[in-house]
Design a protein around this motif. Structure first.
Motif, short mmCIF file in Angstrom:
data_model
loop_
_atom_site.label_atom_id
_atom_site.label_comp_id
_atom_site.label_asym_id
_atom_site.label_seq_id
_atom_site.Cartn_x
_atom_site.Cartn_y
_atom_site.Cartn_z
N UNK A 21 88.55 29.93 45.21
CA UNK A 21 87.93 30.62 43.97
C UNK A 21 86.47 31.23 44.08
N UNK A 22 86.36 32.05 42.95
CA UNK A 22 85.10 32.52 42.53
C UNK A 22 83.71 31.70 42.04
N UNK A 23 82.93 31.18 41.73
CA UNK A 23 81.60 31.17 40.90
C UNK A 23 81.30 32.12 39.80
N UNK A 24 81.10 31.29 39.42
CA UNK A 24 80.90 32.06 37.53
C UNK A 24 79.76 32.32 37.45
N UNK A 25 79.06 32.84 36.44
CA UNK A 25 77.31 34.12 37.60
C UNK A 25 77.05 33.99 38.27
N UNK A 26 77.53 34.80 38.74
CA UNK A 26 77.26 35.29 40.34
C UNK A 26 78.36 36.87 40.45
N UNK A 27 78.09 37.48 41.86
CA UNK A 27 78.53 38.54 41.72
C UNK A 27 80.06 38.85 41.33
N UNK B 281 80.35 21.35 51.85
CA UNK B 281 80.05 20.06 51.38
C UNK B 281 79.83 19.76 50.15
N UNK B 282 79.93 20.59 49.23
CA UNK B 282 79.34 19.70 47.73
C UNK B 282 80.68 19.13 47.53
N UNK B 283 80.00 18.49 46.76
CA UNK B 283 80.41 16.98 45.95
C UNK B 283 80.90 17.22 44.58
N UNK B 284 80.07 18.54 43.75
CA UNK B 284 80.52 18.22 42.64
C UNK B 284 81.38 19.67 41.93
N UNK B 285 81.23 19.94 41.00
CA UNK B 285 81.97 21.23 39.84
C UNK B 285 81.14 21.32 39.13
N UNK B 286 80.83 22.64 39.16
CA UNK B 286 79.74 23.12 37.86
C UNK B 286 80.17 23.62 36.76
N UNK B 287 80.14 23.23 35.82
CA UNK B 287 81.59 24.12 34.26
C UNK B 287 80.51 23.26 32.70
N UNK B 288 80.34 24.60 32.51
CA UNK B 288 79.09 24.58 30.86
C UNK B 288 77.36 23.93 31.62
N UNK B 289 77.42 23.87 32.94
CA UNK B 289 75.35 23.85 33.15
C UNK B 289 76.01 21.89 33.72
N UNK C 183 96.39 28.55 38.98
CA UNK C 183 96.15 27.24 38.46
C UNK C 183 94.20 26.64 37.77
N UNK C 184 94.51 27.58 36.82
CA UNK C 184 92.65 27.17 37.07
C UNK C 184 92.15 25.59 36.86
N UNK C 185 92.46 24.12 36.70
CA UNK C 185 92.07 23.34 37.25
C UNK C 185 91.91 22.77 39.35
N UNK C 186 90.87 22.87 39.39
CA UNK C 186 90.81 23.41 40.69
C UNK C 186 91.60 21.64 41.44
N UNK C 187 92.04 20.03 40.76
CA UNK C 187 92.53 19.29 41.56
C UNK C 187 93.76 19.47 40.83
N UNK C 188 94.26 20.38 40.46
CA UNK C 188 95.75 20.12 40.19
C UNK C 188 96.26 21.63 41.35
N UNK C 189 95.76 22.25 41.21
CA UNK C 189 95.64 22.95 42.70
C UNK C 189 95.85 22.81 43.75
N UNK C 190 94.70 22.03 44.26
CA UNK C 190 94.69 21.58 45.62
C UNK C 190 95.93 20.26 45.02
N UNK D 37 91.91 29.91 41.74
CA UNK D 37 91.55 28.36 41.23
C UNK D 37 90.25 28.65 40.89
N UNK D 38 89.17 27.74 40.02
CA UNK D 38 87.97 27.35 39.88
C UNK D 38 87.56 26.88 40.96
N UNK D 39 86.46 27.82 40.99
CA UNK D 39 84.89 26.81 41.87
C UNK D 39 84.03 26.30 41.11
N UNK D 40 82.98 26.68 40.90
CA UNK D 40 82.16 26.31 40.26
C UNK D 40 81.74 27.62 39.04
N UNK D 41 82.72 27.28 37.86
CA UNK D 41 81.96 28.38 36.60
C UNK D 41 81.00 28.52 36.19
#
Length: 487
Positions: free
Chosen positions: A373-379, A458-466, A431-438, A400-404
């Motif tokens: 996936x690719x992060x949101x609010x980035x390049x 290493x990230x242990x989170x997914x950032x969605x709408x802040x 597949x938008x949902x990362x869990x479903x993609x895996x 799929x989604x990364x950190x939108x």
């Protein structure tokens, strides 16, 4: 209590108003953290300007204001210090406030697009293994010896850097290994540091949302080496075509590492498998637990750094051969005969390196599925490039989604899909949902197959709408592969 004139030592002053003998209990650049006796440093930022909060800082008890532009309303009893760069002043003031800890330790900064975290983590583990007490400042975590301190930025703000170094020194640390991101270098977060050396790993397409052009990104990295002292060393990847550019104006002693070009520290890859690497280093054949040519470069950066710090080559190689590397960097999970690889690769270059490494060590019969996936609010420009690499280098690709973040995930995926050519559509899923993609990748895999889950490492989170929601790629793929194994 510290005296202002002492804390301003080496800061370039433009003008002052008030008593330079004033005392201060601490330094703050966030007006919400000001207390009675604080010195408040007003920093112009990309989102807000600290100069707009000078009045609030004084109300909360700041007796000293450091700023680039003096306010029109000069308050009686408050000392004002005008400087050319508030960011740079903050770093130098923080160093003076905490007793310049970097002058009493060996501090090495590592910069580059890829490999920073692995290199500093390996250095920290190596020096701990060789009997030293050392500190670590990295994307994954900060460490004082083995004590973990949560990390929120690749490079902390300059106040936090100096505070952490002071804590390291108090704990008996003799060395500190830190990542230096391009943002941190430009924002003067490493100002005030006395660096023993700096390392350049490589440079490729990244952070253009911030730096705007690739040339500005290169200049940001180069600034680290431009500001090294003549007593420091500059260790550079000679195989990167911009390696020599990095050290054009440096006063430091220049040394090179590489695999292809003549260098001060050179290795040759003899074997590269999913189990590890065998390298020829100065006629010594050494087996390492890490995988891929990119890790061979990281190993040579670490070896070169250790030798430049005065360590014995044989002892370094012995310790280094047993070290695994950083969490979330080519982490292998094998369950039910399926191998999942979790990697932080979030740039085109990093993704291509990881996929090429996997393809080099494959026997040929396995199916390789890449989840990316690719992060949101980035390049945005790297999104179609990342997708193209994933579909080209894999048998199947799942976008799929990364950190939108604040962006619509569907829009991010549309940008990515532009990189998928007509001939690759049949082997690409969105597949938008990362869990479903895996989960889907696991269901599509059989014994012997390989799944690459790229982007978060290493990230242990997914950032969605802040909001940060718990999400760990390694945890999720382990759960689904275990379920497959039980069925």
């Amino acid at each position: 209590m510290k005296v202002l004139k002492d804390i301003l030592y080496r800061v370039s002053l433009q003008s002052t108003v008030g008593n330079m003998e004033n005392g201060l209990v601490d330094i703050a650049f966030d007006s919400r953290k000001v207390r009675k006796g604080s010195a408040f440093v007003a920093i112009p930022g990309t989102q807000v300007d600290g100069h707009d909060f000078i009045a609030k800082a004084i109300e909360k008890g700041a007796g000293i204001i450091v700023c680039e532009t003096l306010p029109k309303d000069i308050k009686e009893g408050v000392t004002y210090v005008q400087v050319q760069s508030s960011s740079k002043a903050l770093g130098i003031m923080a160093a003076n406030f905490y007793g310049n800890p970097s002058k009493q330790m060996k501090v090495v900064a590592v910069t580059g697009t890829n490999g920073k975290t692995t290199t500093v983590t390996l250095l920290h583990q190596l020096f701990q293994d060789m009997g030293y007490t050392s500190g670590l400042l990295s994307t994954v975590e900060n460490k004082i010896n083995e004590e973990v301190i949560p990390s929120t930025h690749t490079t902390p703000d300059s106040l936090s850097v100096q505070r952490l170094l002071a804590q390291m020194l108090e704990a008996g640390c003799t060395h500190c290994f830190m990542e230096a991101s391009s943002h941190a270098i430009v924002q003067e977060r490493i100002a005030g540091l006395n660096l023993t050396g700096a390392v350049f790993t490589n440079i490729s397409h990244d952070h253009l949302d911030y730096h705007k052009t690739f040339e500005e990104y290169i200049k940001a990295k180069k600034k680290l080496f431009d500001e090294l002292s003549k007593d420091a060393f500059a260790l550079v990847n000679i195989d990167d075509k911009r390696g020599k550019v990095m050290v054009q104006n440096t006063k430091a002693t220049i040394q090179y590492f590489g695999l292809k070009t003549a260098a001060d520290f050179k290795a040759k890859i003899l074997s590269n498998t999913l189990e590890g690497l065998e390298l020829d280093i100065n006629g010594k054949l050494i087996w390492f637990r890490m995988i891929g040519a990119f890790n061979a470069y990281n190993i040579m950066a670490v070896l070169g750094t250790a030798l430049l710090l005065g360590e014995d080559e044989e002892e370094v190689l012995k310790s280094l051969s047993g070290i695994k590397g950083a969490r979330g960097r080519f982490d292998r999970i094998s369950i039910a005969g399926i191998t999942a690889i979790v990697d932080y690769a979030h740039t085109p270059d990093a993704l291509e390196n990881v996929l090429k490494t996997i393809n080099e060590v494959r026997t040929g019969g396995e199916q390789l599925t890449t989840i990316v996936g690719c992060g949101g609010d980035r390049d945005k420009t790297k999104r179609p490039v990342m997708a193209k690499i994933a579909v080209t280098e894999s048998d199947k690709a799942i976008l799929t989604s990364d950190n939108p973040r604040t962006e619509n995930p569907q829009e991010i995926l549309k940008d990515m899909e532009e990189g998928v050519g007509p001939s690759d559509l049949r082997k690409t899923l969105t597949i938008v949902d990362r869990r479903e993609a895996i989960k889907t990748a696991c269901m599509l895999s059989k014994k012997g197959d390989i799944i690459l889950i790229a982007g978060k490492g290493h990230e242990t989170y997914q950032e969605i709408n802040g909001v940060k929601h718990h999400f760990d790629d390694a945890e999720v793929v382990t759960e689904f592969l275990t379920q497959l194994n039980q069925n």
